[in-house]
Write a protein that holds these residues in place. Structure first.
Motif, PDB file in Angstrom:
ATOM      1  N   ASP A  54      10.857 145.301  81.611  1.00  8.57           N
ATOM      2  CA  ASP A  54      11.849 145.990  80.793  1.00  8.57           C
ATOM      3  C   ASP A  54      11.669 145.586  79.330  1.00  8.57           C
ATOM      4  OD1 ASP A  54      12.797 143.421  80.685  1.00  8.57           O
ATOM      5  OD2 ASP A  54      14.644 143.809  81.740  1.00  8.57           O
ATOM      6  N   TRP A  55      12.466 146.166  78.465  1.00  9.97           N
ATOM      7  CA  TRP A  55      12.321 145.932  77.040  1.00  9.97           C
ATOM      8  C   TRP A  55      12.769 144.531  76.630  1.00  9.97           C
ATOM      9  CZ3 TRP A  55       9.546 148.951  74.093  1.00  9.97           C
ATOM     10  CH2 TRP A  55       9.333 150.266  74.500  1.00  9.97           C
ATOM     11  N   GLY A  56      13.539 143.846  77.454  1.00  6.68           N
ATOM     12  CA  GLY A  56      14.050 142.525  77.103  1.00  6.68           C
ATOM     13  C   GLY A  56      12.966 141.485  76.911  1.00  6.68           C
ATOM     14  N   CYS A  57      11.838 141.658  77.586  1.00  5.56           N
ATOM     15  CA  CYS A  57      10.774 140.665  77.468  1.00  5.56           C
ATOM     16  C   CYS A  57       9.692 141.086  76.478  1.00  5.56           C
ATOM     17  CB  CYS A  57      10.156 140.395  78.832  1.00  5.56           C
ATOM     18  SG  CYS A  57       9.304 141.815  79.525  1.00  5.56           S
ATOM     19  N   LEU A  58       9.894 142.185  75.793  1.00  5.33           N
ATOM     20  CA  LEU A  58       8.871 142.680  74.873  1.00  5.33           C
ATOM     21  C   LEU A  58       8.638 141.710  73.719  1.00  5.33           C
ATOM     22  CD1 LEU A  58       6.920 144.961  74.289  1.00  5.33           C
ATOM     23  CD2 LEU A  58       8.708 146.068  72.970  1.00  5.33           C
ATOM     24  N   ALA A  59       9.699 141.168  73.131  1.00  5.14           N
ATOM     25  CA  ALA A  59       9.546 140.260  71.992  1.00  5.14           C
ATOM     26  C   ALA A  59       8.763 138.999  72.363  1.00  5.14           C
ATOM     27  CB  ALA A  59      10.905 139.907  71.406  1.00  5.14           C
ATOM     28  N   PRO A  60       9.097 138.330  73.472  1.00  5.50           N
ATOM     29  CA  PRO A  60       8.290 137.153  73.828  1.00  5.50           C
ATOM     30  C   PRO A  60       6.839 137.516  74.160  1.00  5.50           C
ATOM     31  CG  PRO A  60      10.304 137.195  75.126  1.00  5.50           C
ATOM     32  CD  PRO A  60      10.255 138.465  74.354  1.00  5.50           C
ATOM     33  N   ALA A  61       6.635 138.649  74.801  1.00  3.03           N
ATOM     34  CA  ALA A  61       5.274 139.054  75.141  1.00  3.03           C
ATOM     35  C   ALA A  61       4.452 139.326  73.889  1.00  3.03           C
ATOM     36  CB  ALA A  61       5.309 140.287  76.041  1.00  3.03           C
ATOM     37  N   VAL A  62       5.036 140.015  72.928  1.00  5.73           N
ATOM     38  CA  VAL A  62       4.335 140.285  71.676  1.00  5.73           C
ATOM     39  C   VAL A  62       4.114 138.982  70.914  1.00  5.73           C
ATOM     40  CG1 VAL A  62       4.529 141.430  69.434  1.00  5.73           C
ATOM     41  CG2 VAL A  62       5.090 142.672  71.527  1.00  5.73           C
ATOM     42  N   GLY A  63       5.081 138.087  70.979  1.00  2.98           N
ATOM     43  CA  GLY A  63       4.921 136.778  70.345  1.00  2.98           C
ATOM     44  C   GLY A  63       3.739 136.007  70.898  1.00  2.98           C
ATOM     45  N   VAL A  64       3.556 136.071  72.212  1.00  6.45           N
ATOM     46  CA  VAL A  64       2.411 135.400  72.835  1.00  6.45           C
ATOM     47  C   VAL A  64       1.111 136.025  72.349  1.00  6.45           C
ATOM     48  CG1 VAL A  64       1.232 135.035  75.040  1.00  6.45           C
ATOM     49  CG2 VAL A  64       3.667 134.603  74.861  1.00  6.45           C
ATOM     50  N   VAL A  65       1.075 137.335  72.235  1.00  4.46           N
ATOM     51  CA  VAL A  65      -0.126 138.023  71.744  1.00  4.46           C
ATOM     52  C   VAL A  65      -0.420 137.620  70.305  1.00  4.46           C
ATOM     53  CG1 VAL A  65      -1.107 140.281  71.176  1.00  4.46           C
ATOM     54  CG2 VAL A  65       0.063 139.955  73.350  1.00  4.46           C
ATOM     55  N   VAL A  66       0.614 137.504  69.486  1.00  8.82           N
ATOM     56  CA  VAL A  66       0.422 137.087  68.094  1.00  8.82           C
ATOM     57  C   VAL A  66      -0.121 135.663  68.040  1.00  8.82           C
ATOM     58  CG1 VAL A  66       1.635 136.541  65.938  1.00  8.82           C
ATOM     59  CG2 VAL A  66       2.099 138.687  67.130  1.00  8.82           C
ATOM     60  N   VAL A  67       0.418 134.765  68.849  1.00  4.70           N
ATOM     61  CA  VAL A  67      -0.052 133.378  68.871  1.00  4.70           C
ATOM     62  C   VAL A  67      -1.515 133.326  69.323  1.00  4.70           C
ATOM     63  CG1 VAL A  67       0.228 131.159  70.060  1.00  4.70           C
ATOM     64  CG2 VAL A  67       2.217 132.334  69.149  1.00  4.70           C
ATOM     65  N   ILE A  68      -1.844 134.080  70.366  1.00  6.79           N
ATOM     66  CA  ILE A  68      -3.236 134.128  70.830  1.00  6.79           C
ATOM     67  C   ILE A  68      -4.142 134.659  69.728  1.00  6.79           C
ATOM     68  CG2 ILE A  68      -4.812 135.348  72.403  1.00  6.79           C
ATOM     69  CD1 ILE A  68      -2.546 135.207  74.509  1.00  6.79           C
ATOM     70  N   SER A  69      -3.713 135.710  69.065  1.00  8.52           N
ATOM     71  CA  SER A  69      -4.522 136.319  68.001  1.00  8.52           C
ATOM     72  C   SER A  69      -4.745 135.348  66.851  1.00  8.52           C
ATOM     73  CB  SER A  69      -3.858 137.600  67.499  1.00  8.52           C
ATOM     74  OG  SER A  69      -3.750 138.537  68.544  1.00  8.52           O
ATOM     75  N   LEU A  70      -3.702 134.643  66.441  1.00 10.19           N
ATOM     76  CA  LEU A  70      -3.835 133.682  65.339  1.00 10.19           C
ATOM     77  C   LEU A  70      -4.717 132.497  65.733  1.00 10.19           C
ATOM     78  CD1 LEU A  70      -0.214 133.691  63.864  1.00 10.19           C
ATOM     79  CD2 LEU A  70      -2.289 134.739  62.903  1.00 10.19           C
ATOM     80  N   ALA A  71      -4.576 132.026  66.964  1.00 11.55           N
ATOM     81  CA  ALA A  71      -5.413 130.913  67.434  1.00 11.55           C
ATOM     82  C   ALA A  71      -6.888 131.328  67.471  1.00 11.55           C
ATOM     83  CB  ALA A  71      -4.952 130.461  68.815  1.00 11.55           C
ATOM     84  N   LEU A  72      -7.160 132.530  67.944  1.00  8.84           N
ATOM     85  CA  LEU A  72      -8.542 132.986  67.987  1.00  8.84           C
ATOM     86  C   LEU A  72      -9.078 133.296  66.595  1.00  8.84           C
ATOM     87  CD1 LEU A  72      -8.590 135.095  71.250  1.00  8.84           C
ATOM     88  CD2 LEU A  72      -9.575 132.852  70.845  1.00  8.84           C
ATOM     89  N   LEU A  73      -8.223 133.728  65.683  1.00  2.00           N
ATOM     90  CA  LEU A  73      -8.656 133.917  64.296  1.00  2.00           C
ATOM     91  C   LEU A  73      -9.077 132.580  63.695  1.00  2.00           C
ATOM     92  CD1 LEU A  73      -8.924 135.803  61.812  1.00  2.00           C
ATOM     93  CD2 LEU A  73      -6.570 135.191  61.259  1.00  2.00           C
ATOM     94  N   ALA A  74      -8.288 131.537  63.936  1.00  4.91           N
ATOM     95  CA  ALA A  74      -8.644 130.201  63.445  1.00  4.91           C
ATOM     96  C   ALA A  74      -9.937 129.721  64.100  1.00  4.91           C
ATOM     97  CB  ALA A  74      -7.504 129.223  63.723  1.00  4.91           C
ATOM     98  N   GLY A  75     -10.075 129.979  65.383  1.00  5.58           N
ATOM     99  CA  GLY A  75     -11.308 129.604  66.076  1.00  5.58           C
ATOM    100  C   GLY A  75     -12.516 130.349  65.551  1.00  5.58           C
ATOM    101  N   SER A  76     -12.316 131.609  65.191  1.00  8.09           N
ATOM    102  CA  SER A  76     -13.440 132.386  64.670  1.00  8.09           C
ATOM    103  C   SER A  76     -13.889 131.865  63.306  1.00  8.09           C
ATOM    104  CB  SER A  76     -13.098 133.872  64.610  1.00  8.09           C
ATOM    105  OG  SER A  76     -12.163 134.144  63.592  1.00  8.09           O
TER     106      SER A  76
END
Length: 150
Positions: free
Chosen positions: A34-56
């Motif tokens: 449902d929409w209630g978990c969208l914010a945490p899910a997107v937050g996890v994607v942002v954290v993954i993206s930033l971590a991989l950007l730093a790794g790159s």
């Protein structure tokens, strides 16, 4: 210059497939119904993206694509454009195709970023490259409108 572009494309392709796999695992782990978990899910994607950007940044520096930070940030900007353009493309059900597309998109962004951050590239070439990348957006919009109608 070609070697630098190739190394940047290879590093970014590897990080693209890694990004795709980790984001896929994160979405599966969240199990968003449902929409209630969208914010945490997107937050996890942002954290993954930033971590991989730093790794790159570190990986680009390691393979002598310097300055790694500038190349990685430029590639991230190009990826935003590629992602928006990708919205106009048809979707498919194959997860292997998704992984391949992620790798190709990241590789292309890395190659473009390595080219425009190369010290020997003229301002005119950089401007034309930036214009070509940005020009993808109206082309993709026109393609989407043509396929789906107004």
């Amino acid at each position: 210059m070609r070697g630098r572009i190739g190394r940047a494309a290879a590093v970014c392709a590897a990080f693209g497939v890694l990004w795709w796999a980790t984001v896929r695992l994160a979405w599966a782990g969240v199990g968003c119904e449902d929409w209630g978990c969208l914010a945490p899910a997107v937050g996890v994607v942002v954290v993954i993206s930033l971590a991989l950007l730093a790794g790159s940044v570190l990986a680009l520096e390691r393979v002598a694509v310097r300055p790694g930070r500038r190349v990685a940030l430029t590639a991230a900007g190009v990826l935003v454009v590629f992602r928006l353009v990708g919205e106009s493309l048809p979707s498919w059900t194959s997860s292997l195709a998704d992984a391949a597309v992620a790798g190709v998109a990241f590789a292309g962004a890395g190659a473009v970023a390595a080219f425009v951050t190369e010290s020997g590239v003229s301002r005119r070439s950089r401007a034309w490259t930036a214009l070509a990348v940005v020009a993808l957006l109206p082309v993709a919009l026109a393609a989407a409108l043509t396929r789906h109608g107004f």
